[in-house]
Motif scaffolding. Structure first.
Motif, short mmCIF file in Angstrom:
data_model
loop_
_atom_site.label_atom_id
_atom_site.label_comp_id
_atom_site.label_asym_id
_atom_site.label_seq_id
_atom_site.Cartn_x
_atom_site.Cartn_y
_atom_site.Cartn_z
N GLY A 10 108.32 -13.81 -49.91
CA GLY A 10 108.08 -15.24 -49.80
C GLY A 10 107.65 -15.94 -51.07
N TYR A 11 107.98 -15.37 -52.22
CA TYR A 11 107.62 -16.01 -53.50
C TYR A 11 108.55 -17.17 -53.80
N ASN A 12 108.00 -18.27 -54.32
CA ASN A 12 108.78 -19.33 -54.94
C ASN A 12 109.10 -18.85 -56.35
N ILE A 13 110.19 -19.36 -56.95
CA ILE A 13 110.66 -18.81 -58.21
C ILE A 13 110.84 -19.90 -59.26
N VAL A 14 110.44 -19.59 -60.50
CA VAL A 14 110.70 -20.44 -61.66
C VAL A 14 111.61 -19.67 -62.60
N THR A 15 112.79 -20.22 -62.87
CA THR A 15 113.75 -19.54 -63.76
C THR A 15 114.72 -20.57 -64.35
N SER A 16 115.76 -20.09 -64.99
CA SER A 16 116.75 -20.96 -65.62
C SER A 16 117.63 -21.64 -64.57
N GLU A 17 118.25 -22.73 -64.94
CA GLU A 17 119.12 -23.49 -64.03
C GLU A 17 120.28 -22.62 -63.54
N PRO A 28 119.26 -19.13 -49.64
CA PRO A 28 119.05 -20.58 -49.52
C PRO A 28 117.66 -20.99 -49.05
N ALA A 29 116.92 -20.12 -48.38
CA ALA A 29 115.59 -20.48 -47.90
C ALA A 29 114.52 -20.36 -48.99
N THR A 30 114.88 -19.80 -50.15
CA THR A 30 113.93 -19.60 -51.23
C THR A 30 113.84 -20.86 -52.09
N PHE A 31 112.63 -21.28 -52.41
CA PHE A 31 112.43 -22.42 -53.30
C PHE A 31 112.55 -21.93 -54.75
N VAL A 32 113.48 -22.53 -55.49
CA VAL A 32 113.70 -22.17 -56.88
C VAL A 32 113.50 -23.42 -57.72
N PHE A 33 112.68 -23.31 -58.76
CA PHE A 33 112.36 -24.44 -59.61
C PHE A 33 112.89 -24.20 -61.01
#
Length: 190
Positions: A10-17, A28-33
């Motif tokens: 259940g981790y949200n993720i910060v990565t490249s576009e 699709p249920a994962t929040f990616v920033f």
């Protein structure tokens, strides 16, 4: 742990576009920033690509999390499936840049009478997460040969899924485009 393990926890993720798009397609249920949307990171668990861990907005977001991890998003960590999708998206982006074409103003694809239309507005898909299609209407009519075409398109969709979600309305006609938006929390408060 690998990327898929963090996603399952259940981790949200910060990565490249580019990699973010591939992750959104696979999960699709994962929040990616990515990019400039870091202020929207919710509290919870956060996985940060080490490349972004030095940014002040990310450091601030990490302090608010229940749990966070910083990892190098290597091929082994990401896994072959996400990396292949990422490379395909990169190839598509490069192909687009090489052609130097502007994205279409509005694209609508309908697979059958029971399906939700796939809708792109200025190259951005608005019918799948984190967006949600509300309404799409298009009317195009050829007038006489020496008169202009009649055009009207109305597009309404929700952008985002969190507390700052916005309802976007776009009107397109012979005069051009007009749009408006309002925060959904304002509609709920009224």
């Amino acid at each position: 742990m690998r990327l898929v393990d963090y996603i399952q926890e259940g981790y949200n993720i910060v990565t490249s576009e580019c990699l973010g798009r591939a992750i959104r397609q696979s999960y699709p249920a994962t929040f990616v920033f990515t990019g400039g949307d870091f202020e929207k990171i919710p509290r919870g668990k956060l996985l940060v690509d080490s490349f972004y861990s030095y940014l002040p907005q990310i450091r601030d977001a990490m302090e608010l999390q229940k749990a966070y991890a910083v990892e190098q998003f290597t091929n082994d960590f990401v896994g072959a499936e996400a990396r292949v999708k990422s490379m395909k998206l990169l190839e598509q982006s490069l192909k687009y840049l090489n052609n130097k074409q502007e994205p279409n103003l509005l694209e609508i694809k309908l697979k059958d009478t029971d399906s939700v239309p796939e809708v792109w507005y200025r190259g951005e898909r608005v019918d799948e997460l984190p967006n949600g299609l509300v309404d799409v209407y298009m009317h195009w009519h050829t007038c006489e040969a020496d008169k202009p075409t009649k055009l009207m398109a109305i597009l309404e969709y929700v952008e985002g899924t969190d507390i700052d979600a916005k309802r976007i309305e776009v009107y397109i006609d012979e005069e051009g485009e007009r749009g408006s938006f309002n925060l959904l929390k304002d509609e709920i408060d009224d």
